[in-house]
Design a protein around this motif. Structure first.
Motif, PDB file in Angstrom:
ATOM      1  N   GLY A   1      45.196   4.431  56.206  1.00  0.00           N
ATOM      2  CA  GLY A   1      44.495   5.689  56.007  1.00  0.00           C
ATOM      3  C   GLY A   1      44.654   6.642  57.163  1.00  0.00           C
ATOM      4  O   GLY A   1      45.123   7.773  56.985  1.00  0.00           O
ATOM      5  N   PRO A   2      44.240   6.199  58.368  1.00  0.00           N
ATOM      6  CA  PRO A   2      44.408   7.104  59.498  1.00  0.00           C
ATOM      7  C   PRO A   2      45.854   7.531  59.689  1.00  0.00           C
ATOM      8  O   PRO A   2      46.135   8.676  60.032  1.00  0.00           O
ATOM      9  CB  PRO A   2      43.958   6.283  60.699  1.00  0.00           C
ATOM     10  N   ALA A   3      46.768   6.623  59.419  1.00  0.00           N
ATOM     11  CA  ALA A   3      48.180   6.975  59.587  1.00  0.00           C
ATOM     12  C   ALA A   3      48.557   8.118  58.660  1.00  0.00           C
ATOM     13  O   ALA A   3      49.212   9.085  59.066  1.00  0.00           O
ATOM     14  CB  ALA A   3      49.040   5.751  59.310  1.00  0.00           C
ATOM     15  N   LEU A   4      48.111   8.003  57.428  1.00  0.00           N
ATOM     16  CA  LEU A   4      48.413   9.051  56.448  1.00  0.00           C
ATOM     17  C   LEU A   4      47.815  10.385  56.865  1.00  0.00           C
ATOM     18  O   LEU A   4      48.489  11.431  56.875  1.00  0.00           O
ATOM     19  CB  LEU A   4      47.841   8.624  55.098  1.00  0.00           C
ATOM     20  N   GLY A   5      46.534  10.324  57.234  1.00  0.00           N
ATOM     21  CA  GLY A   5      45.876  11.558  57.662  1.00  0.00           C
ATOM     22  C   GLY A   5      46.546  12.141  58.887  1.00  0.00           C
ATOM     23  O   GLY A   5      46.717  13.358  59.011  1.00  0.00           O
ATOM     24  N   GLY A   6      46.953  11.248  59.794  1.00  0.00           N
ATOM     25  CA  GLY A   6      47.623  11.718  61.006  1.00  0.00           C
ATOM     26  C   GLY A   6      48.934  12.419  60.694  1.00  0.00           C
ATOM     27  O   GLY A   6      49.238  13.481  61.241  1.00  0.00           O
ATOM     28  N   CYS A   7      49.689  11.815  59.797  1.00  0.00           N
ATOM     29  CA  CYS A   7      50.962  12.444  59.412  1.00  0.00           C
ATOM     30  C   CYS A   7      50.741  13.834  58.846  1.00  0.00           C
ATOM     31  O   CYS A   7      51.427  14.799  59.212  1.00  0.00           O
ATOM     32  CB  CYS A   7      51.659  11.596  58.342  1.00  0.00           C
ATOM     33  N   LEU A   8      49.761  13.913  57.948  1.00  0.00           N
ATOM     34  CA  LEU A   8      49.507  15.191  57.301  1.00  0.00           C
ATOM     35  C   LEU A   8      49.096  16.251  58.315  1.00  0.00           C
ATOM     36  O   LEU A   8      49.584  17.390  58.274  1.00  0.00           O
ATOM     37  CB  LEU A   8      48.402  15.000  56.254  1.00  0.00           C
ATOM     38  N   SER A   9      48.237  15.882  59.243  1.00  0.00           N
ATOM     39  CA  SER A   9      47.788  16.886  60.203  1.00  0.00           C
ATOM     40  C   SER A   9      48.907  17.229  61.179  1.00  0.00           C
ATOM     41  O   SER A   9      49.048  18.385  61.579  1.00  0.00           O
ATOM     42  CB  SER A   9      46.546  16.419  60.939  1.00  0.00           C
ATOM     43  N   PHE A  10      49.723  16.236  61.508  1.00  0.00           N
ATOM     44  CA  PHE A  10      50.871  16.529  62.383  1.00  0.00           C
ATOM     45  C   PHE A  10      51.801  17.522  61.698  1.00  0.00           C
ATOM     46  O   PHE A  10      52.245  18.514  62.279  1.00  0.00           O
ATOM     47  CB  PHE A  10      51.595  15.226  62.706  1.00  0.00           C
ATOM     48  N   PHE A  11      52.065  17.257  60.467  1.00  0.00           N
ATOM     49  CA  PHE A  11      52.896  18.136  59.643  1.00  0.00           C
ATOM     50  C   PHE A  11      52.319  19.546  59.611  1.00  0.00           C
ATOM     51  O   PHE A  11      53.016  20.541  59.824  1.00  0.00           O
ATOM     52  CB  PHE A  11      52.960  17.524  58.240  1.00  0.00           C
TER      53      PHE A  11
ATOM     54  N   MET B   1      42.289  16.789  52.001  1.00  0.00           N
ATOM     55  CA  MET B   1      43.673  16.420  52.266  1.00  0.00           C
ATOM     56  C   MET B   1      44.613  17.048  51.248  1.00  0.00           C
ATOM     57  O   MET B   1      45.689  17.554  51.591  1.00  0.00           O
ATOM     58  CB  MET B   1      43.825  14.899  52.301  1.00  0.00           C
ATOM     59  N   VAL B   2      44.183  17.027  49.995  1.00  0.00           N
ATOM     60  CA  VAL B   2      45.003  17.656  48.951  1.00  0.00           C
ATOM     61  C   VAL B   2      45.135  19.147  49.215  1.00  0.00           C
ATOM     62  O   VAL B   2      46.225  19.729  49.080  1.00  0.00           O
ATOM     63  CB  VAL B   2      44.366  17.387  47.576  1.00  0.00           C
ATOM     64  N   LEU B   3      44.042  19.757  49.627  1.00  0.00           N
ATOM     65  CA  LEU B   3      44.054  21.194  49.908  1.00  0.00           C
ATOM     66  C   LEU B   3      45.038  21.524  51.021  1.00  0.00           C
ATOM     67  O   LEU B   3      45.850  22.455  50.901  1.00  0.00           O
ATOM     68  CB  LEU B   3      42.641  21.612  50.307  1.00  0.00           C
ATOM     69  N   VAL B   4      44.946  20.751  52.087  1.00  0.00           N
ATOM     70  CA  VAL B   4      45.840  21.004  53.217  1.00  0.00           C
ATOM     71  C   VAL B   4      47.289  20.837  52.777  1.00  0.00           C
ATOM     72  O   VAL B   4      48.160  21.659  53.079  1.00  0.00           O
ATOM     73  CB  VAL B   4      45.517  20.045  54.386  1.00  0.00           C
ATOM     74  N   PHE B   5      47.519  19.776  52.045  1.00  0.00           N
ATOM     75  CA  PHE B   5      48.896  19.506  51.621  1.00  0.00           C
ATOM     76  C   PHE B   5      49.437  20.631  50.741  1.00  0.00           C
ATOM     77  O   PHE B   5      50.545  21.134  50.961  1.00  0.00           O
ATOM     78  CB  PHE B   5      48.923  18.177  50.871  1.00  0.00           C
ATOM     79  N   LEU B   6      48.646  21.043  49.765  1.00  0.00           N
ATOM     80  CA  LEU B   6      49.091  22.111  48.865  1.00  0.00           C
ATOM     81  C   LEU B   6      49.337  23.397  49.628  1.00  0.00           C
ATOM     82  O   LEU B   6      50.321  24.111  49.407  1.00  0.00           O
ATOM     83  CB  LEU B   6      48.016  22.359  47.806  1.00  0.00           C
ATOM     84  N   PHE B   7      48.422  23.653  50.522  1.00  0.00           N
ATOM     85  CA  PHE B   7      48.505  24.869  51.301  1.00  0.00           C
ATOM     86  C   PHE B   7      49.808  24.928  52.083  1.00  0.00           C
ATOM     87  O   PHE B   7      50.579  25.892  52.002  1.00  0.00           O
ATOM     88  CB  PHE B   7      47.318  24.859  52.261  1.00  0.00           C
ATOM     89  N   VAL B   8      50.011  23.881  52.857  1.00  0.00           N
ATOM     90  CA  VAL B   8      51.197  23.869  53.708  1.00  0.00           C
ATOM     91  C   VAL B   8      52.454  23.863  52.853  1.00  0.00           C
ATOM     92  O   VAL B   8      53.438  24.548  53.157  1.00  0.00           O
ATOM     93  CB  VAL B   8      51.142  22.656  54.660  1.00  0.00           C
ATOM     94  N   ALA B   9      52.411  23.133  51.768  1.00  0.00           N
ATOM     95  CA  ALA B   9      53.592  23.075  50.897  1.00  0.00           C
ATOM     96  C   ALA B   9      53.909  24.443  50.311  1.00  0.00           C
ATOM     97  O   ALA B   9      55.089  24.847  50.255  1.00  0.00           O
ATOM     98  CB  ALA B   9      53.343  22.065  49.786  1.00  0.00           C
ATOM     99  N   SER B  10      52.864  25.164  49.907  1.00  0.00           N
ATOM    100  CA  SER B  10      53.134  26.477  49.308  1.00  0.00           C
ATOM    101  C   SER B  10      53.647  27.450  50.358  1.00  0.00           C
ATOM    102  O   SER B  10      54.517  28.281  50.092  1.00  0.00           O
ATOM    103  CB  SER B  10      51.884  27.020  48.625  1.00  0.00           C
ATOM    104  N   TYR B  11      53.130  27.319  51.581  1.00  0.00           N
ATOM    105  CA  TYR B  11      53.653  28.175  52.645  1.00  0.00           C
ATOM    106  C   TYR B  11      55.127  27.887  52.891  1.00  0.00           C
ATOM    107  O   TYR B  11      55.939  28.790  53.086  1.00  0.00           O
ATOM    108  CB  TYR B  11      52.864  27.959  53.941  1.00  0.00           C
ATOM    109  N   TRP B  12      55.458  26.610  52.917  1.00  0.00           N
ATOM    110  CA  TRP B  12      56.864  26.245  53.114  1.00  0.00           C
ATOM    111  C   TRP B  12      57.737  26.776  51.978  1.00  0.00           C
ATOM    112  O   TRP B  12      58.863  27.247  52.200  1.00  0.00           O
ATOM    113  CB  TRP B  12      57.011  24.725  53.194  1.00  0.00           C
ATOM    114  N   LEU B  13      57.205  26.692  50.792  1.00  0.00           N
ATOM    115  CA  LEU B  13      57.967  27.175  49.629  1.00  0.00           C
ATOM    116  C   LEU B  13      58.272  28.657  49.777  1.00  0.00           C
ATOM    117  O   LEU B  13      59.415  29.108  49.660  1.00  0.00           O
ATOM    118  CB  LEU B  13      57.135  26.921  48.368  1.00  0.00           C
ATOM    119  N   PHE B  14      57.231  29.391  50.080  1.00  0.00           N
ATOM    120  CA  PHE B  14      57.388  30.830  50.249  1.00  0.00           C
ATOM    121  C   PHE B  14      58.375  31.116  51.383  1.00  0.00           C
ATOM    122  O   PHE B  14      59.247  31.976  51.273  1.00  0.00           O
ATOM    123  CB  PHE B  14      56.019  31.430  50.557  1.00  0.00           C
TER     124      PHE B  14
END
Lengths: 525, 128
Positions: free
Chosen positions: A109-119, A187-200
């Motif tokens: 769990g922490p590893a996953l969260g850490g990856c996401l926040s690092f990203f 976590m889903v929010l952060v992921f979607l957010f960052v992903a959409s920014y990258w897409l744009f």
């Protein structure tokens, strides 16, 4: 209770010695207890291996023994209490077996969260660096405004980093049986957010090789702003929302009725369960299975009553009337078991007090035998050689005279399972080192402390099962009942809503406080 | 002897006529009163209902006019010469009893034993 042999208490008392009867009673008590503990489940099912072996009171160890069961017990829907923070995505596959190499699972769990926040943190930097790396020459030069933006970007990233560390990078305390809804949402929010920014970014900047560098920097700055706001949302949802008290939880331990009331805010059932367990370890006195039941000799009196069997095939009215009369006569016979209970309680109290007095005197006396050596005292004149000891040796030296009194006291209060000789010696050493008085030393033994005092620190954590009729991610509401089960006892939690308070106002003039004497005159006419 | 506020008070009373005795310059009756609407009713040892603020006889001097007329300690005085004594202050009661111009006071007093006597006697007669 039909298969227990009936014996009349009187003959028992007369023919056997008192201590052996007590021993037998204790064993009988444990036997019946282990047979009675059965598995039941509303949402979660726990299967236990049939009964613990005949537990001698001497060998009962509170919570500690339960952890050793992990290797030999098969538990369905186990939930271990410690570990894992932002794990929940991995909880989709529920683990059916609780085995000791569970350690790695905690940290997914922490590893996953850490990856996401690092990203998420690296993204703005990537947005800035990529154009510079890929098509530096074609970029518009960008002077002071860009530098201002760089500075603000840097500080905002720093703030994000520090607050993430403060809020989220804490060692996790519990594994929850189902998703922690808010955390997953974030976590889903952060992921979607960052992903959409990258897409744009990919479509609008990388593809056409955008020249306006200032726009890119502003874009990165807007991402960082948005991340800050998401972190604010996380702060409110995870930390702040449940601070205002809204419900009162009554927690009762099923075996001995120890109860407490707590005020909590708006939480889901599983979070409330973790909250309650946190408080359980420091507020509730330790569970002592040896202190539970009435002695058999008192209860058995009730069982020797008339048992009426009718052997006729068609019982006539006469016979039923007769049997009813016999049963009524048996019931009217005076039941003196309460008397016995009262006297036994009084006797027990007296015994405990006597032993306690002996213990206190022994300890006080023992403590007078040693004293602390100060540095400026001259180490010894040849006439009176004194042996200088370290705390451990000093403890061993004075332990001998009080050992017997201590052991007797612990046996009388049924605490001997919780304190081994070694632990008493260690505690004595600790008290001597810190200049504690005998009373401070005894505080630990005279009253049963909270469960936390008897815990051994091992990484595996404590296993609790949450039993509830509602889905455990639903919010608390009035009238909800759930229970937290351990192998041999459970905590039943009832939820009541705190009343709505209507506060009114009344002004009292400070000059309005006046008094008169009460009259009671008598006049003669 | 308890009353319901707003309802008329019903009591069995005895008529006692006391002739004042001249004692020096004063006319005395030979008893003491306690109670009144300005007094504390909880401290009255003679009343049944501790919220009763009526006038009670607290002491009777032996051989005095009141004693001879048949007044008993603990009697509640309902009327003095026609003046009501159930809702008066202590001082008003005293004044009504010690008017210099009157030689005789006619009291209506009530006590528990009167009620009981009436009930008792009621019970003896066969119903018509």
């Amino acid at each position: 209770m039909d298969n227990e042999s009936q014996y009349s208490g009187y003959s028992y008392k007369s023919s056997h010695s008192r201590s052996s009867r007590k021993h037998r009673d204790r064993r009988d008590r444990h036997r019946s207890k282990s047979r009675d503990s059965s598995s039941r489940g509303d949402k979660s099912v726990t299967i236990q291996t049939p009964g613990e072996p005949l537990l001698d009171a001497e060998s009962t160890r509170g919570d500690e023994r339960d952890d050793n069961w992990g290797e030999t017990t098969t538990v369905v829907t186990g939930t271990s209490e410690h570990s894992i923070s932002n794990e929940d995505l991995t909880r989709v596959t529920k683990d059916l077996e609780e085995s000791s190499p569970l350690e790695c699972k905690r940290f997914i769990g922490p590893a996953l969260g850490g990856c996401l926040s690092f990203f998420a943190l690296v993204t703005p930097l990537a947005f800035l660096i990529l154009p510079q790396v890929l098509w530096r020459d074609a970029l518009d030069p960008c002077g002071t405004p860009c530098e201002g933006l760089y500075v603000s970007l840097a500080f905002k990233l720093l703030v994000l980093l520090i607050s993430s560390w403060a809020l989220f990078l804490r060692p996790p305390r519990a594994t929850l049986p189902r998703f922690f809804v808010f955390r997953c949402l974030l976590m889903v929010l952060v992921f979607l957010f960052v992903a959409s920014y990258w897409l744009f970014y990919g479509v609008r900047v990388l593809e056409p090789r955008e020249k306006d560098y200032r726009g890119i920097v502003e874009y990165a700055a807007s991402l960082v702003d948005a991340l800050l706001f998401i972190q604010y949302l996380a702060l409110v949802l995870l930390e702040v929302r449940h601070l205002q008290p809204a419900f009162c939880l009554k927690v009762v331990r099923s075996t001995d009725g120890a109860s407490r009331f707590y005020n909590v805010g708006h939480l889901s059932i599983q979070r409330a369960a973790v909250w309650v367990l946190d408080r359980y370890y420091s507020d509730f006195s330790v569970y002592n299975p040896a202190l539970l039941n009435l002695p058999k000799s008192i209860l058995s009196k009730k069982m020797t009553g008339f048992k009426v069997y009718s052997l006729d095939e068609n019982p006539t009215n006469n016979s039923t009337g007769q049997s009813r009369a016999m049963i009524a006569a048996a019931a009217r016979r005076r039941d003196n078991s309460h008397n016995e209970y009262y006297y036994e309680e009084a006797e027990m109290d007296r015994r405990v007090r006597k032993r306690k007095a002996r213990l206190v005197v022994a300890v006080e006396e023992a403590f007078t035998h040693i004293k602390r050596l100060h540095e400026d005292e001259v180490a010894s004149s040849p006439k009176h050689p004194r042996e200088v000891m370290d705390p451990r040796e000093a403890a061993q030296a004075i332990f001998a005279p009080m050992a017997r009194a201590m052991q007797k006291y612990l046996r009388t209060t049924r605490q001997q399972a919780f304190h081994s000789m070694e632990s008493i010696l260690t505690h004595l050493q600790f008290c001597i080192t810190h200049n504690m008085t005998p009373k401070a030393f005894l505080e630990r033994y005279l009253s049963p402390g909270p469960t936390m005092q008897y815990q051994q620190q091992n990484g595996r954590g404590r296993q609790w099962t949450l039993v509830s009729e509602e889905p455990v991610t639903s919010a608390l509401r009035q009238g909800l009942v759930f229970s937290l089960r351990r192998l041999d006892f459970s905590l039943v939690v009832t939820v009541t809503q705190l009343p709505f308070l209507r506060l009114g106002e009344e002004f009292i003039d400070p000059k309005s406080h006046k008094f008169v004497m009460r009259l009671q005159s008598e006049t003669s006419v | 002897m308890s009353f319901v506020p707003g309802q008329p008070v019903i009591a069995v009373v005895e008529r006692i006529e006391i002739k004042k005795l001249r004692h020096g310059d004063n006319l005395i009756l030979g008893f003491s009163i306690g109670g009144g609407i300005d007094q504390d009713p909880g401290q009255n040892p003679f009343s049944e209902d501790k919220t009763d603020k009526g006038i009670y006889v607290t002491r009777i001097s032996q051989g005095g006019p009141a004693d001879e007329a048949g007044l008993k300690m603990g009697d509640k005085i309902m009327q003095v010469n026609g003046w009501d004594m159930t809702v008066v202050t202590h001082d008003e009661a005293r004044k009504k009893l010690t008017k210099k111009k009157e030689d005789v006071v006619r009291l209506l007093v009530t006590r528990k034993t009167l009620e009981e006597a009436v009930k008792h006697s009621k019970g003896k007669y066969p119903r018509p």
